[in-house]
Design a protein around this motif. Structure first.
Motif, PDB file in Angstrom:
ATOM      1  N   UNK A  30      50.325  39.147  46.761  1.00 40.48           N
ATOM      2  CA  UNK A  30      51.547  39.553  46.056  1.00 40.48           C
ATOM      3  C   UNK A  30      52.342  38.390  45.485  1.00 40.48           C
ATOM      4  N   UNK A  31      51.903  37.155  45.734  1.00 35.56           N
ATOM      5  CA  UNK A  31      52.701  35.992  45.346  1.00 35.56           C
ATOM      6  C   UNK A  31      53.047  35.940  43.873  1.00 35.56           C
ATOM      7  N   UNK A  32      52.048  36.061  43.019  1.00 34.25           N
ATOM      8  CA  UNK A  32      52.278  35.965  41.576  1.00 34.25           C
ATOM      9  C   UNK A  32      53.212  37.059  41.084  1.00 34.25           C
ATOM     10  N   UNK A  33      52.973  38.289  41.524  1.00 31.63           N
ATOM     11  CA  UNK A  33      53.819  39.400  41.079  1.00 31.63           C
ATOM     12  C   UNK A  33      55.248  39.239  41.561  1.00 31.63           C
ATOM     13  N   UNK A  34      55.420  38.721  42.781  1.00 32.18           N
ATOM     14  CA  UNK A  34      56.769  38.524  43.310  1.00 32.18           C
ATOM     15  C   UNK A  34      57.519  37.464  42.503  1.00 32.18           C
ATOM     16  N   UNK A  35      56.876  36.336  42.244  1.00 32.09           N
ATOM     17  CA  UNK A  35      57.532  35.277  41.475  1.00 32.09           C
ATOM     18  C   UNK A  35      57.880  35.771  40.076  1.00 32.09           C
ATOM     19  N   UNK A  65      60.308  42.085  47.256  1.00 34.39           N
ATOM     20  CA  UNK A  65      59.055  41.887  47.985  1.00 34.39           C
ATOM     21  C   UNK A  65      58.512  43.221  48.487  1.00 34.39           C
ATOM     22  N   UNK A  66      59.400  44.046  49.030  1.00 33.24           N
ATOM     23  CA  UNK A  66      58.966  45.364  49.504  1.00 33.24           C
ATOM     24  C   UNK A  66      58.519  46.241  48.342  1.00 33.24           C
ATOM     25  N   UNK A  87      44.404  49.950  42.985  1.00 30.90           N
ATOM     26  CA  UNK A  87      43.389  49.191  42.258  1.00 30.90           C
ATOM     27  C   UNK A  87      42.496  48.438  43.243  1.00 30.90           C
ATOM     28  N   UNK A  88      43.094  48.080  44.369  1.00 32.23           N
ATOM     29  CA  UNK A  88      42.357  47.352  45.400  1.00 32.23           C
ATOM     30  C   UNK A  88      42.289  48.181  46.670  1.00 32.23           C
ATOM     31  N   UNK A  89      41.148  48.112  47.364  1.00 32.56           N
ATOM     32  CA  UNK A  89      40.991  48.798  48.651  1.00 32.56           C
ATOM     33  C   UNK A  89      41.683  48.012  49.759  1.00 32.56           C
ATOM     34  N   UNK A  90      41.894  48.720  50.869  1.00 34.10           N
ATOM     35  CA  UNK A  90      42.277  48.022  52.093  1.00 34.10           C
ATOM     36  C   UNK A  90      43.747  47.828  52.332  1.00 34.10           C
ATOM     37  N   UNK A  91      44.613  48.516  51.588  1.00 35.08           N
ATOM     38  CA  UNK A  91      46.058  48.401  51.799  1.00 35.08           C
ATOM     39  C   UNK A  91      46.624  49.786  52.069  1.00 35.08           C
ATOM     40  N   UNK A  92      47.365  49.905  53.170  1.00 33.67           N
ATOM     41  CA  UNK A  92      47.918  51.188  53.569  1.00 33.67           C
ATOM     42  C   UNK A  92      49.391  51.022  53.898  1.00 33.67           C
ATOM     43  N   UNK A 136      51.579  47.737  45.075  1.00 34.12           N
ATOM     44  CA  UNK A 136      50.196  47.381  45.389  1.00 34.12           C
ATOM     45  C   UNK A 136      49.490  48.554  46.070  1.00 34.12           C
ATOM     46  N   UNK A 137      50.169  49.178  47.033  1.00 32.06           N
ATOM     47  CA  UNK A 137      49.579  50.292  47.772  1.00 32.06           C
ATOM     48  C   UNK A 137      49.397  51.508  46.873  1.00 32.06           C
TER      49      UNK A 137
END
Length: 325
Positions: A106-111, A293-294, A305-310, A300-301
């Motif tokens: 999440x770093x790039x999106x947060x900045x 950040x939240x 687009x990406x697996x593995x985040x809940x 993201x969840x």
């Protein structure tokens, strides 16, 4: 009354480890610095430093003063910055501690969000191992941090952020796992060479515990705490690794293709928690960054687009089950 200049000098002395180094950093003569330190010790009424031929180190009282002084001076600098502003915009420096995989996630999106929405906020992102980030958070040197345990300090505010699934990761060209396989068992994972973080790393302990619970050992061929070096070694096919999806989210830009295989009979999950300073110590700018950040994590969840985040609702489901997280 304590002089803020003396406190700044004292903080620099502690961080430099010697009066001579501190005098060079502060651009003042060492005798003058020693005089200011003596005045501060007189004001406190107790010695603040242990002195030796190797330099100086804080006494117990000195260490307590250092922690509070550093936090107070940072808050003072932020207050002065706001007072000097010509606008009513939210501003100030916000320090955020993030583990390497979280930076990749999440770093790039947060900045980008902070820069676009709050250009007067100076975002200071500190990347490091979770143990180091937790230590800085406890010292009050960070406003916010993402960590993997909910019991870092009772003096901090903590809330669940998200859950990450861990995958066995290999490059697409690797033959460590037969082509066409979309998952792997924990026993199969124990038989392939693995590149993992060192034993002091929380993720390594989490992985080792799960294998030990199954009566299995890991075939570790290298221990690396640098995420970039670890992933370079994995891509060179020296071994596989077990990481959350964040480890490969920036790899596509480098032209690399990966296979991320879930462990079919022992889904590994890692909980992420957002830490912040207590409300009375949290600046408006830091509260804004926490909100962003939240929001970035929620996007993201939801995007999937990406697996593995809940999201955090999974915590309640897992709390009453035998699935290890």
């Amino acid at each position: 009354m304590l002089d803020t200049r003396q406190l700044r000098y004292f903080v620099q002395i502690v961080e430099s480890g010697s009066l001579s180094k501190a005098s060079r950093q502060l651009l003042i003569a060492q005798p003058a610095l020693s005089q200011q330190l003596a005045k501060l010790e007189d004001e406190v009424g107790k010695p603040l430093l242990h002195r030796s031929s190797k330099g100086v180190s804080p006494t117990e009282n000195g260490l307590a003063l250092y922690h509070h002084a550093r936090f107070m001076l940072r808050q003072l600098d932020q207050a002065l910055s706001i007072a000097r502003s010509d606008t009513g915009a939210v501003q100030g420096m916000v320090s955020v501690g993030l583990p390497a995989t979280t930076v990749a996630t999440i770093g790039l999106n947060l900045v980008r969000k902070i820069r676009e929405r709050y250009p007067s906020i100076l975002l200071n992102v500190v990347e490091g191992m979770s143990g180091h980030i937790g230590h800085l958070m406890r010292l009050g040197q960070l406003d916010l941090a993402v960590l993997f345990s909910s019991d870092i300090s009772s003096e901090l505010t903590v809330e669940p952020l998200l859950i990450e699934e861990l995958f066995v990761m290999i490059p697409k060209h690797s033959k460590l796992v037969p082509a066409g396989r979309t998952s792997i068992t924990i026993e199969e994972a124990s038989q392939i060479p693995l590149i993992l973080p060192t034993g002091s790393h929380g993720l390594r302990q989490r992985i080792a515990a799960e294998f030990e619970n199954r009566g299995l050992s890991t075939n570790v061929v290298a221990e690396i705490d640098s995420l970039s070096l670890l992933m370079n070694c994995v891509y060179d096919d020296i071994g596989a690794t077990i990481k959350p999806m964040g480890a490969v989210m920036q790899e596509g830009a480098r032209g690399r293709q990966w296979r991320c295989l879930p462990i079919s009979d022992a889904r590994f999950r890692r909980r992420n928690f957002l830490y912040s300073l207590a409300p009375e110590h949290l600046s408006t700018a830091a509260a804004v960054v926490a909100k962003e950040l939240k929001e970035t994590t929620e996007e993201l969840i939801e995007n999937r687009e990406w697996e593995g985040f809940e999201d955090n609702s999974v915590l309640r489901t897992l709390a009453s089950s035998s699935v290890m997280i």
